[in-house]
Design a protein around this motif. Structure first.
Motif: not given
Lengths: 288, 110
Positions: A60, A63-65, A67-68, A71, A75, B6-7, B9-11, B13-15, B18
């Motif tokens: 997880s 996957l959070i990584g 997503g970060l 984004t 951005l 997780g994905l 949360i990542g997306l 959180g990134g938004l 920033e």
């Protein structure tokens, strides 16, 4: 037998195949899945306690990584856009600026071309005017006697009476030469010199002391008068003039020597500079 | 389920936060994303193959991201940054395609 591209014709087994970029691509797609997964799975199979094959905390976090990362990149790309757009707008305005400058320069070029054409016309006018002026100058110089001249004409040799021929003492006076020159002008001469002294507009023939002078030069006997003019008519015309008559009289009555001959090629010098100057006479009106 | 969470949360959180990427790292971010995608699709395929492993996924994810960024960094220093980026993207793209093809076969059995 492994399927292989038809152009690999010289190999019988996969191990002997020539390495090529095709192999590289094949390998890339064949090993798309990390081998480590298989190894880890094999280890797990050996281990009876075997972990669950489900993504947990660590996965997880990965996957959070992801997503970060996604984004953040998105951005960033979006925040870069305004700058790029600004750049593009600046470039577009530069382009239009340059284009207007080009058209301005093109019109300036046209202007200058027409200017050049006009100036060329003027130049031609000036050139023809210059030629005109040169012609006039040439004529004026010839008439004023400021340049040496050459041409056909007559040569007259005159001298005092030989010793004791008539007893009347025939001596040539300045007035005799004046009459002679006058007759030659009248007969159509265009340039006259006496003993190599060219007669100009300011030349005087006069007696100074015991000698006759022309252009302030004293002459010695015999006097040689050269005149450029029509060689066919000059001699005969002169005889018809009053000057010619007078000299006929001088010849017959005073024994003065007079010998006239037509010459094809005479050269007369220029009038001296001091006989070409004017101090008080100035031009009235413009140059031609 | 936990993976999708997780994905998400990542997306999100990134938004929300920033994250400010340092200027020095910005050129390598797109390549890092492609590498991360490759690792993630590999993980999904492994999961469907029933051989998924947490540790392998995280290690491959991190090493993929770091190595891809390093290769491009090195290329930049050598003056062939663009060409190397292209090469990395091609290789990772092929891997992603074949992994996605395998996933598709798993899901649709075709």
């Amino acid at each position: 037998m492994i399927m292989r591209p038809p152009y690999q014709r010289n190999s019988s087994t996969p191990s002997q195949r020539t390495p090529s970029s095709w192999d590289l691509l094949e390998r890339v797609s064949a090993t798309a899945l990390d081998e480590d997964y298989a190894k880890a799975a094999a280890q797990r199979d050996d281990d009876p306690r075997g972990r669950r094959r489900m993504p947990r905390t660590l996965g997880s976090l990965g996957l959070i990584g992801l997503g970060l990362l996604v984004t953040a990149t998105a951005l960033q790309t979006r925040s870069d856009e305004p700058a790029e757009a600004q750049e593009r707008t600046a470039l577009i305005s530069q382009i239009s600026e340059r284009e207007s400058e080009i058209s301005r320069l093109a019109s300036r070029t046209d202007e200058l071309e027409s200017d050049v054409e006009g100036l060329q016309g003027t130049n031609e006018q000036i050139g023809s005017r210059g030629e005109e002026l040169l012609d006039t100058l040439n004529e004026s110089q010839l008439l004023a006697g400021s340049v040496p001249v050459t041409g056909p004409g007559v040569r007259i040799v005159v001298d005092d009476e030989s010793e004791g021929v008539s007893g009347s003492g025939g001596t040539i006076l300045d007035v005799d030469l004046q009459v002679l020159v006058n007759g030659l002008w009248q007969a159509g001469s265009e340039a006259i010199a006496i003993n190599g002294n060219r007669l100009g507009a300011l030349s005087a023939i006069r007696t100074a002391g015991r000698a006759i002078t022309v252009n302030y030069n004293s002459l010695t006997r015999p006097y040689v008068v050269t005149a450029i003019g029509n060689p066919d008519t000059l001699e005969a015309s002169f005889a018809d003039t009053p000057g010619g008559q007078a000299w006929f009289d001088l010849q017959t009555n005073y024994g003065i020597h007079f010998d006239m001959e037509t010459v094809d090629d005479l050269t007369l010098p220029a009038v001296p500079d001091d006989r070409l100057d004017t101090q008080y006479a100035t031009r009235q009106g413009q140059l031609p | 389920m936990i993976a999708i969470l997780g994905l998400a949360i990542g997306l999100i959180g990134g938004l929300i936060i920033e994250p400010e990427v340092p200027d020095a790292l910005r050129p390598y971010l797109p390549i890092a994303v492609v590498a991360a995608l490759d690792a993630s699709f590999g993980a999904l395929r492994a999961y469907l193959d029933d051989i998924f492993d947490d540790k392998v996924f995280v290690v491959s994810f991190l090493s993929n991201v770091i190595i891809a960024a390093l290769i491009v960094y090195l290329g930049d220093k050598l003056g062939v940054g663009n060409q190397l980026s292209t090469g990395v993207v091609v290789v990772l793209g092929i891997r992603i395609f074949s992994n996605v093809a395998a996933i598709r076969r798993h899901i649709f059995h075709a």
